[in-house]
Design a protein around this motif. Structure first.
Motif, PDB file in Angstrom:
ATOM      1  N   GLU A 104      -3.981   5.641  -6.332  1.00 15.21           N
ATOM      2  CA  GLU A 104      -5.269   6.228  -6.717  1.00 15.21           C
ATOM      3  C   GLU A 104      -5.204   6.823  -8.120  1.00 15.21           C
ATOM      4  O   GLU A 104      -6.136   6.656  -8.921  1.00 15.21           O
ATOM      5  CB  GLU A 104      -5.666   7.309  -5.702  1.00 15.21           C
ATOM      6  CG  GLU A 104      -6.025   6.747  -4.327  1.00 15.21           C
ATOM      7  CD  GLU A 104      -6.202   7.825  -3.283  1.00 15.21           C
ATOM      8  OE1 GLU A 104      -5.878   9.005  -3.584  1.00 15.21           O
ATOM      9  OE2 GLU A 104      -6.657   7.512  -2.165  1.00 15.21           O
ATOM     10  N   GLN A 105      -4.101   7.497  -8.438  1.00 16.78           N
ATOM     11  CA  GLN A 105      -3.934   8.057  -9.784  1.00 16.78           C
ATOM     12  C   GLN A 105      -3.842   6.940 -10.830  1.00 16.78           C
ATOM     13  O   GLN A 105      -4.388   7.062 -11.936  1.00 16.78           O
ATOM     14  CB  GLN A 105      -2.682   8.938  -9.821  1.00 16.78           C
ATOM     15  CG  GLN A 105      -2.797  10.204  -8.980  1.00 16.78           C
ATOM     16  CD  GLN A 105      -1.474  10.950  -8.864  1.00 16.78           C
ATOM     17  OE1 GLN A 105      -0.416  10.435  -9.255  1.00 16.78           O
ATOM     18  NE2 GLN A 105      -1.512  12.161  -8.316  1.00 16.78           N
ATOM     19  N   LEU A 106      -3.150   5.856 -10.488  1.00 17.02           N
ATOM     20  CA  LEU A 106      -3.027   4.737 -11.409  1.00 17.02           C
ATOM     21  C   LEU A 106      -4.392   4.106 -11.678  1.00 17.02           C
ATOM     22  O   LEU A 106      -4.727   3.791 -12.828  1.00 17.02           O
ATOM     23  CB  LEU A 106      -2.067   3.692 -10.839  1.00 17.02           C
ATOM     24  CG  LEU A 106      -1.889   2.421 -11.676  1.00 17.02           C
ATOM     25  CD1 LEU A 106      -1.181   2.736 -12.987  1.00 17.02           C
ATOM     26  CD2 LEU A 106      -1.109   1.361 -10.888  1.00 17.02           C
TER      27      LEU A 106
ATOM     28  N   THR B  84       1.366   7.750   2.550  1.00 13.83           N
ATOM     29  CA  THR B  84       0.419   8.690   1.951  1.00 13.83           C
ATOM     30  C   THR B  84       0.735   8.911   0.482  1.00 13.83           C
ATOM     31  O   THR B  84      -0.159   8.908  -0.378  1.00 13.83           O
ATOM     32  CB  THR B  84       0.457  10.027   2.710  1.00 13.83           C
ATOM     33  OG1 THR B  84       0.133   9.799   4.084  1.00 13.83           O
ATOM     34  CG2 THR B  84      -0.539  11.010   2.120  1.00 13.83           C
ATOM     35  N   GLU B  85       2.020   9.112   0.172  1.00 12.67           N
ATOM     36  CA  GLU B  85       2.424   9.385  -1.214  1.00 12.67           C
ATOM     37  C   GLU B  85       2.183   8.169  -2.107  1.00 12.67           C
ATOM     38  O   GLU B  85       1.719   8.296  -3.247  1.00 12.67           O
ATOM     39  CB  GLU B  85       3.904   9.774  -1.242  1.00 12.67           C
ATOM     40  CG  GLU B  85       4.273  10.772  -2.337  1.00 12.67           C
ATOM     41  CD  GLU B  85       4.517  10.098  -3.681  1.00 12.67           C
ATOM     42  OE1 GLU B  85       4.482  10.797  -4.703  1.00 12.67           O
ATOM     43  OE2 GLU B  85       4.751   8.863  -3.699  1.00 12.67           O
TER      44      GLU B  85
ATOM     45  N   ARG C  86     -13.748  -5.335 -11.045  1.00  6.49           N
ATOM     46  CA  ARG C  86     -14.152  -5.035  -9.658  1.00  6.49           C
ATOM     47  C   ARG C  86     -13.135  -4.119  -8.979  1.00  6.49           C
ATOM     48  O   ARG C  86     -12.531  -4.477  -7.954  1.00  6.49           O
ATOM     49  CB  ARG C  86     -14.309  -6.321  -8.852  1.00  6.49           C
ATOM     50  CG  ARG C  86     -15.260  -7.338  -9.434  1.00  6.49           C
ATOM     51  CD  ARG C  86     -15.376  -8.535  -8.504  1.00  6.49           C
ATOM     52  NE  ARG C  86     -15.729  -9.737  -9.219  1.00  6.49           N
ATOM     53  CZ  ARG C  86     -15.740 -10.948  -8.676  1.00  6.49           C
ATOM     54  NH1 ARG C  86     -15.415 -11.101  -7.400  1.00  6.49           N
ATOM     55  NH2 ARG C  86     -16.065 -12.008  -9.387  1.00  6.49           N
ATOM     56  N   PRO C  87     -12.912  -2.938  -9.517  1.00  2.00           N
ATOM     57  CA  PRO C  87     -11.893  -2.041  -8.935  1.00  2.00           C
ATOM     58  C   PRO C  87     -12.258  -1.568  -7.534  1.00  2.00           C
ATOM     59  O   PRO C  87     -13.378  -1.146  -7.283  1.00  2.00           O
ATOM     60  CB  PRO C  87     -11.860  -0.874  -9.929  1.00  2.00           C
ATOM     61  CG  PRO C  87     -13.184  -0.901 -10.608  1.00  2.00           C
ATOM     62  CD  PRO C  87     -13.592  -2.344 -10.676  1.00  2.00           C
ATOM     63  N   LYS C  88     -11.311  -1.670  -6.639  1.00  2.00           N
ATOM     64  CA  LYS C  88     -11.469  -1.179  -5.266  1.00  2.00           C
ATOM     65  C   LYS C  88     -10.109  -1.203  -4.587  1.00  2.00           C
ATOM     66  O   LYS C  88      -9.457  -2.251  -4.524  1.00  2.00           O
ATOM     67  CB  LYS C  88     -12.454  -2.040  -4.480  1.00  2.00           C
ATOM     68  CG  LYS C  88     -12.680  -1.546  -3.058  1.00  2.00           C
ATOM     69  CD  LYS C  88     -13.628  -2.450  -2.294  1.00  2.00           C
ATOM     70  CE  LYS C  88     -13.811  -1.966  -0.860  1.00  2.00           C
ATOM     71  NZ  LYS C  88     -14.704  -2.865  -0.081  1.00  2.00           N
ATOM     72  N   ILE C  89      -9.665  -0.062  -4.086  1.00  2.00           N
ATOM     73  CA  ILE C  89      -8.384   0.021  -3.377  1.00  2.00           C
ATOM     74  C   ILE C  89      -8.602  -0.403  -1.932  1.00  2.00           C
ATOM     75  O   ILE C  89      -9.370   0.226  -1.202  1.00  2.00           O
ATOM     76  CB  ILE C  89      -7.796   1.440  -3.445  1.00  2.00           C
ATOM     77  CG1 ILE C  89      -7.622   1.886  -4.890  1.00  2.00           C
ATOM     78  CG2 ILE C  89      -6.454   1.486  -2.715  1.00  2.00           C
ATOM     79  CD1 ILE C  89      -7.126   3.312  -5.034  1.00  2.00           C
ATOM     80  N   ALA C  90      -7.966  -1.469  -1.526  1.00  2.00           N
ATOM     81  CA  ALA C  90      -8.123  -1.971  -0.164  1.00  2.00           C
ATOM     82  C   ALA C  90      -7.404  -1.063   0.831  1.00  2.00           C
ATOM     83  O   ALA C  90      -6.446  -0.367   0.491  1.00  2.00           O
ATOM     84  CB  ALA C  90      -7.578  -3.393  -0.063  1.00  2.00           C
ATOM     85  N   LYS C  91      -7.885  -1.070   2.056  1.00  2.00           N
ATOM     86  CA  LYS C  91      -7.247  -0.271   3.104  1.00  2.00           C
ATOM     87  C   LYS C  91      -5.889  -0.856   3.497  1.00  2.00           C
ATOM     88  O   LYS C  91      -4.978  -0.127   3.881  1.00  2.00           O
ATOM     89  CB  LYS C  91      -8.152  -0.213   4.334  1.00  2.00           C
ATOM     90  CG  LYS C  91      -9.465   0.538   4.115  1.00  2.00           C
ATOM     91  CD  LYS C  91     -10.287   0.569   5.388  1.00  2.00           C
ATOM     92  CE  LYS C  91     -11.601   1.322   5.177  1.00  2.00           C
ATOM     93  NZ  LYS C  91     -12.436   1.344   6.406  1.00  2.00           N
TER      94      LYS C  91
END
Length: 371
Positions: A130-132, A123-124, A142-147
């Motif tokens: 996400e902050q970065l 989680t941390e 194409r920004p997207k944080i993958a699961k």
């Protein structure tokens, strides 16, 4: 006659690295990140165990950021407040937490077990990612944080006491296997042998034992080995991501190929499908090449062997083979779609020619003028 008790060991100096790898986009402009980030940063370089050409390194070198943060508790261990963030140009980021190792050797098993899919750290670390992303958003394509996330644990032990007649990686295989697997349950001989089978040493006083959950490194100045292991973990994440993307691309390709053609297709309809499939194919091939060509170790035989062992344990060759096979299948689908589009265009042209000939013949039967 009673068996002699196992000597109690104490770790005098060591560090545990908990590494979490994320995919945050198609690619990252590292120079743009440098301009936007004010934290301590440097381009990562590999030290070499042997005299090797310096150009056998990262291409391009990832950007290392040092962030200050609160200390996290994992069992009886506390993380060092400074967190290391590594940014790779092919869209990956790693978050690394460090725990000081000083105390009973038996504590490694507790820490390994506690770090196995540790939810607070997951989680941390995602929050940091996400902050970065918010901070460097314009530098990400194409920004997207993958699961998906790949976590890996590296135990680096520099010194311990008392000194042993045999090295720990020989005399303490049973305990080390449990640490490598994060498993408190006593392991069978076959499992112990498998867990400790990927081992490599450069000198008489160092060794690296590599497994799929964690690795244990003995020796001083082993940062180069750790860097290779961390990159292999990142590569595993990218291979998993690319494999899933190719699965989706193949589904789209099959759907487009199975779609029944219209009797009178609109101009460019087939070109749109083939262009989309071609774009998916090119994206997959480019990402595959960028990831697999980032780390160059051909000039350092020891680190190259470390990488091969890590690749073997992570089954990277199997992932590579799967990805190449899917790229070939996508190429085949693209070829079939392109051939079908060409055939349809030829059919339409034939019908146009037939209609024009029919009109010209029909016109010839009507007298011209009013006579």
């Amino acid at each position: 006659m009673n068996a002699s008790p196992v000597t109690s060991l104490t770790i005098n100096k060591g560090t545990c690295y908990a590494v979490f790898a994320y995919d945050i986009g198609w690619s990252i402009d590292l120079e743009g990140v440098t301009r936007r980030i004010t934290a301590d940063r440097e381009r990562s370089r590999l030290r070499h165990k042997t005299r090797a050409p310096q150009y056998f390194e990262y291409r391009p070198a990832p950007l290392r950021l040092m962030q200050e943060g609160g200390s996290l508790s994992v069992g009886q261990y506390q993380s060092i407040p400074t967190v290391e963030v590594m940014v790779y140009d092919f869209g990956a980021v790693t978050i690394t937490y460090r725990f000081t190792l000083d105390g009973p050797f038996e504590g490694l098993l507790e820490l390994s077990e506690s770090l196995y899919e540790n939810q607070p750290l997951l989680t941390e670390s995602r929050k940091r990612v996400e902050q970065l992303v918010q901070a460097i958003y314009p530098s990400i394509e194409r920004p997207k944080i993958a699961k998906e996330v790949e976590d890996y644990i590296i135990f680096s032990i520099e010194s311990y006491s008392p000194e042993q007649s045999l090295p720990l990686w020989t005399s303490r295989k049973t305990e080390l296997a449990q640490v490598l697997r994060g498993e408190r349950t006593p392991l069978a001989d076959q499992e112990i042998q498998d867990a400790t089978s990927c081992r490599i040493s450069y000198g008489v006083g160092d060794a690296a034992l590599i497994d799929w959950h964690s690795a244990v490194i003995f020796g001083k100045e082993m940062d180069d080995v750790r860097a290779v292991l961390e990159f292999a973990n990142v590569e595993l994440l990218e291979m998993r991501m690319l494999d899933e993307q190719l699965d989706a691309a193949l589904d789209e390709g099959y759907a487009a190929l199975a779609r029944r053609p219209r009797l009178l297709p609109l101009p460019g309809l087939h070109d749109k499908d083939t262009t989309h499939i071609a774009q998916l194919q090119v994206d997959g091939a480019l990402l595959f090449e960028r990831v697999t060509n980032t780390l160059k170790l051909l000039g350092d035989q020891y680190l190259a062997r470390v990488y091969r062992l890590a690749s073997q344990r992570f089954h990277l060759e199997a992932w590579d083979a799967s990805i190449l096979r899917k790229l070939e299948t996508l190429e085949s689908i693209y070829g079939k779609m392109s051939d079908r589009a060409t055939t349809r265009r030829m059919e339409v042209l034939e019908w146009i020619i037939i209609v024009l000939i029919t009109i010209s013949i029909a016109v010839s039967f009507f007298p011209m003028g009013g006579h």
